[in-house]
Write a protein that holds these residues in place. Structure first.
Motif, PDB file in Angstrom:
ATOM      1  N   GLN A  64      -9.152  10.295 -11.772  1.00  0.00           N
ATOM      2  CA  GLN A  64      -7.992   9.587 -11.344  1.00  0.00           C
ATOM      3  C   GLN A  64      -8.581   8.429 -10.171  1.00  0.00           C
ATOM      4  OE1 GLN A  64      -5.488  12.871 -10.305  1.00  0.00           O
ATOM      5  NE2 GLN A  64      -3.815  11.629 -11.052  1.00  0.00           N
ATOM      6  N   MET A  65      -7.988   7.629 -10.056  1.00  0.00           N
ATOM      7  CA  MET A  65      -8.429   6.435  -9.231  1.00  0.00           C
ATOM      8  C   MET A  65      -6.948   6.122  -8.319  1.00  0.00           C
ATOM      9  SD  MET A  65     -11.255   3.783 -10.455  1.00  0.00           S
ATOM     10  CE  MET A  65     -10.223   2.935 -11.325  1.00  0.00           C
ATOM     11  N   VAL A  66      -7.176   5.901  -7.032  1.00  0.00           N
ATOM     12  CA  VAL A  66      -5.925   5.951  -6.323  1.00  0.00           C
ATOM     13  C   VAL A  66      -6.034   4.512  -5.552  1.00  0.00           C
ATOM     14  CG1 VAL A  66      -4.447   6.824  -4.381  1.00  0.00           C
ATOM     15  CG2 VAL A  66      -5.533   8.420  -5.821  1.00  0.00           C
ATOM     16  N   ASP A  67      -5.084   3.567  -5.892  1.00  0.00           N
ATOM     17  CA  ASP A  67      -4.800   2.337  -5.323  1.00  0.00           C
ATOM     18  C   ASP A  67      -3.719   2.186  -4.328  1.00  0.00           C
ATOM     19  OD1 ASP A  67      -5.090  -0.102  -4.302  1.00  0.00           O
ATOM     20  OD2 ASP A  67      -5.117  -1.272  -6.316  1.00  0.00           O
ATOM     21  N   MET A  68      -3.811   2.324  -3.119  1.00  0.00           N
ATOM     22  CA  MET A  68      -2.616   2.474  -2.446  1.00  0.00           C
ATOM     23  C   MET A  68      -1.728   1.068  -2.274  1.00  0.00           C
ATOM     24  SD  MET A  68      -2.027   5.544  -2.171  1.00  0.00           S
ATOM     25  CE  MET A  68      -0.710   5.920  -0.736  1.00  0.00           C
ATOM     26  N   ARG A  69      -2.722  -0.033  -2.611  1.00  0.00           N
ATOM     27  CA  ARG A  69      -2.075  -1.334  -2.160  1.00  0.00           C
ATOM     28  C   ARG A  69      -0.828  -1.797  -3.285  1.00  0.00           C
ATOM     29  NH1 ARG A  69      -5.432   0.087   1.031  1.00  0.00           N
ATOM     30  NH2 ARG A  69      -6.092  -1.439   2.694  1.00  0.00           N
ATOM     31  N   TRP A  70      -0.969  -1.043  -4.428  1.00  0.00           N
ATOM     32  CA  TRP A  70       0.215  -1.454  -5.223  1.00  0.00           C
ATOM     33  C   TRP A  70       1.433  -0.435  -5.018  1.00  0.00           C
ATOM     34  CZ3 TRP A  70      -0.357  -5.779  -7.721  1.00  0.00           C
ATOM     35  CH2 TRP A  70      -1.510  -6.265  -8.207  1.00  0.00           C
ATOM     36  N   GLY A  71       2.527  -1.220  -5.107  1.00  0.00           N
ATOM     37  CA  GLY A  71       3.777  -0.518  -5.082  1.00  0.00           C
ATOM     38  C   GLY A  71       4.273   0.117  -3.856  1.00  0.00           C
ATOM     39  N   VAL A  72       3.838  -0.315  -2.694  1.00  0.00           N
ATOM     40  CA  VAL A  72       4.208   0.051  -1.398  1.00  0.00           C
ATOM     41  C   VAL A  72       5.455  -0.211  -1.234  1.00  0.00           C
ATOM     42  CG1 VAL A  72       3.683  -0.192   1.147  1.00  0.00           C
ATOM     43  CG2 VAL A  72       1.720   0.003  -0.398  1.00  0.00           C
ATOM     44  N   ARG A  73       6.347   0.502  -0.773  1.00  0.00           N
ATOM     45  CA  ARG A  73       7.931   0.171  -0.428  1.00  0.00           C
ATOM     46  C   ARG A  73       8.054  -0.364   0.725  1.00  0.00           C
ATOM     47  NH1 ARG A  73      11.793   1.749  -3.477  1.00  0.00           N
ATOM     48  NH2 ARG A  73      13.090   2.583  -1.909  1.00  0.00           N
ATOM     49  N   ASP A  84      -0.405   5.487   7.964  1.00  0.00           N
ATOM     50  CA  ASP A  84      -0.312   7.145   7.928  1.00  0.00           C
ATOM     51  C   ASP A  84      -0.333   7.621   6.388  1.00  0.00           C
ATOM     52  OD1 ASP A  84      -0.443   7.238  10.442  1.00  0.00           O
ATOM     53  OD2 ASP A  84       1.628   7.451  10.753  1.00  0.00           O
ATOM     54  N   ILE A  85       0.304   7.016   5.445  1.00  0.00           N
ATOM     55  CA  ILE A  85       0.317   7.262   4.012  1.00  0.00           C
ATOM     56  C   ILE A  85      -1.072   7.132   3.508  1.00  0.00           C
ATOM     57  CG2 ILE A  85       1.302   6.760   1.785  1.00  0.00           C
ATOM     58  CD1 ILE A  85       3.956   6.205   3.127  1.00  0.00           C
ATOM     59  N   TYR A  86      -1.427   6.030   3.804  1.00  0.00           N
ATOM     60  CA  TYR A  86      -3.214   5.748   3.295  1.00  0.00           C
ATOM     61  C   TYR A  86      -4.063   6.758   3.810  1.00  0.00           C
ATOM     62  CZ  TYR A  86      -1.196   0.941   2.144  1.00  0.00           C
ATOM     63  OH  TYR A  86      -0.840  -0.157   1.904  1.00  0.00           O
ATOM     64  N   LEU A  87      -4.035   7.097   4.979  1.00  0.00           N
ATOM     65  CA  LEU A  87      -5.063   7.885   5.660  1.00  0.00           C
ATOM     66  C   LEU A  87      -4.754   9.338   5.097  1.00  0.00           C
ATOM     67  CD1 LEU A  87      -5.119   6.646   9.310  1.00  0.00           C
ATOM     68  CD2 LEU A  87      -6.625   6.062   7.304  1.00  0.00           C
ATOM     69  N   GLN A  88      -3.612   9.853   5.029  1.00  0.00           N
ATOM     70  CA  GLN A  88      -3.170  10.976   4.368  1.00  0.00           C
ATOM     71  C   GLN A  88      -3.784  11.057   2.987  1.00  0.00           C
ATOM     72  OE1 GLN A  88       1.075  11.666   4.852  1.00  0.00           O
ATOM     73  NE2 GLN A  88       0.971  11.628   6.972  1.00  0.00           N
TER      74      GLN A  88
END
Length: 679
Positions: A64-73, A84-88
């Motif tokens: 799996q690859m996780v890209d937190m830049r997409w779909g941030v509400r 905080d969500i990114y670092l967690q």
């Protein structure tokens, strides 16, 4: 040391237990947003499918690859929770990933710099003194507006307020013009506070009131924090991290150029000097502290107004794809060397997984002394029947079993007991009687140095063989079996697959099972009761779990608050106690805690309410999740999980959700990615 660790696993010793290695590669992709669009498009369109297929076909593991830049509400931005969500999530990837867990894509953009979302009161007072000395009156007024003191935190903290609590139209999508106006106001406030915090932190650093690391807290961007968390703080980055650094040459600042997508630009349209200095500092840090073998550098030329495109930079992209694939595969293969794929290795992983789940169930738990005493009396007594722990959903059965597993060796005189613990239905080898018996037989055989080859493959002789193995129990090697969630294997009194449980039990053998109480199906409840009575010597060894007493619930809440360094106001504490007085089921208490631990001391009374039943408490929790992560995503995820008869892995759920247009449309409401799949 390795032999000692394995022996502890096979005797169910959960003291100082570490998490088991997983069969999952989960890689966090860190980058700024606009400058790495092309690389991430190639990443998810070309590299990800190849690596996913490679890992599954060659090693049978998920990728799996996780890209937190997409779909941030917007809600996450509103309450300043994104960083905080990114670092967690970085922590999560590092905990569970086999091999690589963090990839940095770094260009010449420093990116978004969040304001501190919480500041210790002691540091905040230093900031106020610095503001006074620097005559930053405008900043003082802004801080008074945007930060509030929360005495529920221990020690107290100043909390950055949600944007929409002050700029009320910041989230108002119904009136776009007003929303845009408030968003522009916020960006102006943000820029002002950034500059002021930079001045204050420099002053505090120069006067030695804070150190260099603390000063970065006020200036650092999201990518800076991700880099430090993911690479610099990793004890073994060579095994878990990859770094890709791209320096564009000859960037064009002509009108219509996309240069602002690749650099931080000041208000006057020129490159932001401070951000450029931070970028250079981070690149020097990477050179100094990161092994060159995991660092890949590129310096493509800027071409045309676009600067970078698939048509003009195919050679660069081909090199990037090659280096990424090789780097990930190398770290995956290195990680796999730590995985024992032998028959015993697979069994060890199975046992370790169950013990880890029990250790997790113990987090923050308060011992139920009277219940533990009853189980102790059974285990140290002469009964030849099994013991049944019986209770409704959420009554704390798993936690009680875990507490018993932790304490059982203190209760018996043997130096070499064989303790076996399973949470049924939570692993591939605990979902059916045959798989369960096979793993139990192997565990006993390991402890008694008997060959695995003698264990039958067929279910009927396997049941007999298991009963015969239990007869090996002795003063030196008592056998104690814990089977949590036994209802997983139950069908009815006559066809429940439990004929393999001896009754009576051999001497020096004890079996403790937990069973979910049926509350709606009358016929099934009667079948269960017959079975339990027969198993538990007609009531002699049946422990029926009740709700927490009000006093015990209060003790549990106080324990959890202390572990979280939190407290509540007098009014909030009364709300909690009044709620638990109406329902003190352990599950209710746990869900209630997840809600009230988020309360701030300055919250209005209407914002600190709790429901009074498990079902309404769960609905309150789901509402909170939907508000934070998107209602469609939460609803559809839970629906797919519920519809999966034999369970669904995280990777499978990601694939299914990526085929759900309603979910994708909701997640990508503000961005249109080239590849439509869940990030």
């Amino acid at each position: 040391m390795e032999e000692e660790w394995i022996l502890r696993i096979y005797t169910s010793d959960i003291t100082d237990l570490k998490p088991p290695s997983t069969r999952l590669v989960k890689v966090y992709i860190a980058s700024t947003f606009t400058d790495m669009m092309l690389e991430k498009t190639v990443l998810f369109h070309q590299i990800y499918p190849q690596l996913k297929q490679y890992c599954m076909d060659k090693y049978g593991i998920e990728f799996q690859m996780v890209d937190m830049r997409w779909g941030v509400r917007d809600e996450a931005t509103d309450d300043h929770a994104t960083t905080d969500i990114y670092l967690q999530e970085i922590d999560n990837c590092k905990k569970i990933s086999l091999g690589p867990s963090f990839v940095l894509l770094f260009g010449q953009k420093y990116g978004y710099r969040p304001l501190p979302n919480k500041i210790d009161v002691a540091l905040y007072e230093k900031i106020l003194d610095a503001i006074e000395n620097l005559s930053l009156k405008e900043m003082r007024g802004m801080l008074d507006t945007w930060y509030k003191k929360d005495t529920n935190c221990q020690p107290s903290q100043m909390i950055l307020q949600p944007i929409s609590s002050i700029l009320t139209n910041f989230m108002n999508k119904k009136v776009p013009a007003m929303q845009v106006k408030d968003q522009e106001r916020w960006w102006g406030i943000l820029q002002t506070l950034h500059k002021a915090f930079a001045q204050v932190s420099d002053y505090l650093l120069s006067t030695k009131q804070i150190n260099k690391k603390e000063s970065l807290f006020f200036k650092s961007s999201v990518i800076d924090r991700e880099l430090r968390k993911g690479i610099i703080e990793d004890p073994d980055p060579k095994s878990h991290c990859l770094v890709f650094v791209r320096d564009m040459k000859n960037i064009n600042f002509a009108d219509g150029s996309r240069a602002p997508h690749f650099l931080d630009i000041d208000m006057d349209g020129s490159p932001d000097r401070m951000s450029a200095e931070h970028v250079e500092s981070l690149k020097n840090l990477l050179v100094e502290q990161v092994d060159r073998k995991i660092t890949f550098r590129y310096d493509p030329d800027w071409i045309g107004k676009q600067g970078l495109s698939e048509e003009t930079h195919q050679t660069y992209l081909n090199n990037f794809v090659r280096d990424f694939n090789r780097g990930i595969i190398k770290q995956v293969e290195r990680g796999l060397k730590t995985v024992d794929t032998s028959q015993q290795g697979i069994l060890t992983y199975e046992l370790h997984s169950h013990l880890w789940k029990m250790k997790m169930a113990l987090e923050g738990s308060v011992e139920r002394k009277s219940e533990l005493e009853a189980i102790k009396s059974y285990i140290t007594g002469d009964s030849t029947s099994s013991m049944v722990i019986y209770g409704s959903s959420g009554s704390g059965k798993t936690c009680l079993v875990a507490q018993t597993v932790r304490r059982v060796k203190e209760w018996i005189s043997s130096d070499a007991p064989i303790v076996m613990a399973r949470i049924l239905g939570t692993s591939p080898f605990s979902g059916s009687v045959q798989q369960l018996l096979t793993s139990l037989c192997k565990q006993i055989s390991f402890n008694l140095e008997l060959p695995f080859e003698d264990i039958p493959q067929e279910i009927v002789p396997l049941k007999t063989y298991f009963k015969n193995l239990l007869r090996y129990s002795s003063v030196a090697h008592p056998i104690i079996v814990f089977l949590d969630s036994f209802e997983t294997l139950f069908v009815d009194e006559h066809n429940n697959g439990a004929s393999w449980l001896p009754n009576p039990l051999p001497k020096y053998c004890k079996i403790v099972i937990s069973f979910l109480q049926e509350e709606t199906n009358g016929a099934r409840a009667r079948e269960e009761q017959k079975f339990i009575n027969a198993l538990g010597a007609a009531g002699e060894n049946i422990l029926h779990l009740r709700n927490f007493s009000e006093k015990f619930a209060e003790k549990v809440f106080l324990t959890w608050l202390k572990l979280s360094n939190k407290k509540l106001t007098n009014y909030q504490w009364r709300v909690v106690l009044n709620s638990s007085a109406k329902c003190s089921l352990p599950l209710f208490c746990r869900i209630a805690y997840t809600e009230f631990m988020k309360w701030r001391s300055y919250y209005e009374k209407e914002d600190t309410q709790l429901c009074h039943t498990v079902s309404t408490m769960i609905q309150q929790l789901l509402d909170s999740l939907e508000n934070r992560f998107d209602a469609t995503l939460v609803e559809h995820s839970l629906a797919y999980i519920a519809a999966s008869k034999h369970g669904i892995s995280e990777s499978e759920l990601e694939d299914v959700l990526s085929l759900d247009d309603l979910v994708l449309n909701s997640i990508y409401s503000h961005q249109i990615p080239v590849i439509r799949r869940l990030p």
